[in-house]
Design a protein around this motif. Structure first.
Motif, mmCIF file in Angstrom:
data_model
loop_
_atom_site.group_PDB
_atom_site.id
_atom_site.type_symbol
_atom_site.label_atom_id
_atom_site.label_comp_id
_atom_site.label_asym_id
_atom_site.label_seq_id
_atom_site.Cartn_x
_atom_site.Cartn_y
_atom_site.Cartn_z
ATOM 1 N N SER B 2 52.185 -51.820 3.447
ATOM 2 C CA SER B 2 52.339 -50.853 2.385
ATOM 3 C C SER B 2 53.485 -49.910 2.722
ATOM 4 O O SER B 2 53.962 -49.854 3.835
ATOM 5 C CB SER B 2 51.050 -50.066 2.192
ATOM 6 N N PRO B 4 56.014 -46.312 1.011
ATOM 7 C CA PRO B 4 55.966 -45.084 0.229
ATOM 8 C C PRO B 4 55.699 -45.386 -1.230
ATOM 9 O O PRO B 4 55.980 -46.484 -1.703
ATOM 10 C CB PRO B 4 57.348 -44.474 0.451
ATOM 11 N N PRO B 5 55.179 -44.417 -1.945
ATOM 12 C CA PRO B 5 54.857 -44.674 -3.346
ATOM 13 C C PRO B 5 56.076 -44.928 -4.201
ATOM 14 O O PRO B 5 55.989 -45.593 -5.209
ATOM 15 C CB PRO B 5 54.132 -43.397 -3.786
ATOM 16 N N ILE B 6 57.185 -44.397 -3.804
ATOM 17 C CA ILE B 6 58.409 -44.639 -4.548
ATOM 18 C C ILE B 6 59.365 -45.328 -3.586
ATOM 19 O O ILE B 6 59.638 -44.843 -2.515
ATOM 20 C CB ILE B 6 59.023 -43.336 -5.058
ATOM 21 N N SER B 7 59.849 -46.469 -3.971
ATOM 22 C CA SER B 7 60.567 -47.282 -3.004
ATOM 23 C C SER B 7 61.978 -46.769 -2.795
ATOM 24 O O SER B 7 62.603 -46.233 -3.707
ATOM 25 C CB SER B 7 60.604 -48.724 -3.488
#
Lengths: 140, 162
Positions: B2, B4-7
């Motif tokens: 997994s 970060p939430p924003i790539s």
């Protein structure tokens, strides 16, 4: 690297991204007639800057080298209207809430307390970007 | 893996988002499975074959039971409280995440006053936060923390705190 430290690093990576994207959204909002949205973005940006610095310190305390930010992050598109900017900000906050929830699961003690605080504050703060009540924030 | 939430730019979008059903199953089952097995093992063969393994108490069992009881208590009163439909739906979802059964509808209860609703919801949010900090199982902690956060997002508490 331990599971807890790895989770702290993932959360730090998320904060780097959140700081970048919220900063860009703030810049975009400054060109729009949306003063309330600009103020909310300013507050969110400050919160995530603080959390990023706190996470850096926590990773260092755990004996690891804090992850550096990427040179750039992919911005959501389009960002032509206040509604689009607001939706993008809400996406950032919800993604961060999911990351904080994962950190809760991977940690204990002070690190878990930090993650719980961040999860609660983020879930409540999502209303600034049009978020509604959720039964289980961070789990969706 | 997994991320970060924003790539980062140039890499595929990665998200921590996991289908809700999967998260709840993973979180609740990991935390609750052993509690169910140790508390309700009615198979005599298992007691004969591995008494030491089955005798190990789940350190979080009391937390799970207290958390379910808290939500059931709220549901019992909110179900007969005017204008509490959204809270009832919220707590039913949360109780399901803890694999708890809702209280029987035949049970009599008095409705909350508006002030009581706020006080009991606030107390529940604080309790779930404390349980999230003190339980040993991480997946259970995640669910408990999310319940606390979910309660605090409900309009009944947000209106009072603003």
């Amino acid at each position: 690297m331990s599971g807890a430290t790895d989770a702290l690093q993932r959360t730090l990576a998320g904060e780097h991204a959140a700081v970048f994207v919220l900063g860009a959204l703030g810049g975009r909002a400054s060109a729009l007639p949306a003063p309330a949205l600009r103020a909310a973005l300013d507050r969110a940006y400050a919160v995530h800057l603080r959390r990023r610095d706190e996470l850096r310190a926590r990773v260092a305390t755990a004996g690891a080298q804090p992850l550096a930010a990427a040179p750039a992050y992919r911005l959501p598109r389009p960002l032509d209207t206040a509604a689009q900017v607001e939706a993008a900000a809400l996406h950032v906050e919800r993604a961060c809430a999911t990351t904080y929830a994962a950190l809760v699961a991977a940690t204990s003690g002070h690190d878990r307390a930090w993650a719980v605080d961040a999860l609660v504050a983020t879930a409540v703060g999502e209303t600034a970007f049009g978020g509604g009540p959720e039964s289980l924030p961070g789990l969706a | 893996m997994s991320g970060p939430p924003i790539s980062p730019a140039g890499s595929p979008a990665i998200s921590h988002a996991v289908p809700r059903r999967l998260v709840l199953r993973a979180g609740a089952l990991a935390a609750l499975g052993s509690a169910v097995l140790t508390g309700c093992d009615l198979d005599p063969r298992s007691a004969d074959s591995s008494p030491t393994a089955d005798a190990t108490p789940d350190p979080d069992q009391h937390v799970v039971e207290a958390a379910r009881a808290e939500l059931r208590g709220l549901l019992l009163r909110l179900a007969v409280t005017s204008g509490a439909g959204a809270l009832v739906a919220c707590h039913r979802t949360q109780l399901a995440a803890l694999q708890g059964d809702p209280p029987p509808t035949t049970q009599r209860a008095r409705p909350f006053t508006p002030a009581q609703t706020v006080a009991r919801e606030r107390r529940a949010a604080q309790r779930f936060e404390r349980w999230a900090l003190t339980c040993q199982n991480g997946d259970l902690a995640r669910v408990l923390a999310s319940v606390s956060a979910g309660i605090r997002t409900q309009p009944v508490l947000r209106e009072r705190s603003s």
